[in-house]
Design an enzyme around this catalytic site. Structure first.
Site, PDB file in Angstrom:
ATOM      1  N   GLU A  46      43.884  34.544  53.057  1.00 36.10           N
ATOM      2  CA  GLU A  46      43.532  35.884  52.625  1.00 36.10           C
ATOM      3  C   GLU A  46      44.834  36.680  52.942  1.00 36.10           C
ATOM      4  O   GLU A  46      45.434  37.455  52.203  1.00 36.10           O
ATOM      5  CB  GLU A  46      42.590  36.497  53.161  1.00 36.10           C
ATOM      6  N   ASN A  50      47.626  38.282  50.487  1.00 35.64           N
ATOM      7  CA  ASN A  50      47.802  39.966  50.514  1.00 35.64           C
ATOM      8  C   ASN A  50      49.505  40.157  50.523  1.00 35.64           C
ATOM      9  O   ASN A  50      49.688  41.189  49.941  1.00 35.64           O
ATOM     10  CB  ASN A  50      46.990  40.595  51.522  1.00 35.64           C
ATOM     11  N   ARG A 105      41.510  40.413  40.726  1.00 36.38           N
ATOM     12  CA  ARG A 105      41.292  39.939  42.173  1.00 36.38           C
ATOM     13  C   ARG A 105      39.632  40.399  42.617  1.00 36.38           C
ATOM     14  O   ARG A 105      39.481  41.442  42.237  1.00 36.38           O
ATOM     15  CB  ARG A 105      42.367  40.472  43.013  1.00 36.38           C
TER      16      ARG A 105
END
Length: 146
Positions: A46, A50, A105
């Protein structure tokens, strides 16, 4: 005894898997459960995603930096980029919020990071980047304290 590693790589999507495997290999020297290992791999994914997608907008000239340390059953991860920064951290931490809705997303993963780790700290500055610090005390270390 404290053990520490650092890793730096180009902000390319294919390097997300590399980051997961590298951190998992480093962490697995401890008495870690499969569930804990999967959770740590997920938070690395994650945070790295990002950086690649939101901070650098998939610019391969961007650099993602990861540090991991292990001490007394505690895992500390720092994932850092030097990209755009986050305009509103509180908003970014909301479930399903994304700065890239056109990419379909389902959010920036901060809720997942909060749920899988004992602590999450986000430090960001516009046009300077974002530093995410994650800490998790492993189950065997918690049992030793009891």
């Amino acid at each position: 005894m404290k053990n520490h590693m650092q890793l730096q790589f180009s902000a390319l999507s294919q390097n997300e898997a590399f980051a997961r495997v590298a951190v998992a290999s480093f962490i697995s020297q401890l008495d870690v459960t499969m569930e804990e290992l999967e959770e740590i791999k997920t938070v690395v994914s994650e945070a790295v995603t990002n950086a690649i997608i939101h901070a650098y907008e998939e610019n391969p000239l961007g650099v993602v930096h990861i540090e991991a340390s292990l001490e007394d059953g505690v895992v500390e991860l720092v994932i850092e980029d030097y990209g755009k920064g986050i305009v509103d951290v509180e908003e970014a931490m909301q479930p399903l919020f994304t700065s890239k809705p056109e990419l379909e997303r389902s959010g920036m993963g901060f809720t997942i990071m909060e749920n899988f780790m004992d602590s999450l700290e986000v430090v960001t500055a516009i046009d300077q980047g974002t530093r995410i610090r994650l800490v998790k005390r492993l189950a065997y270390a918690k049992a030793l304290q009891s």
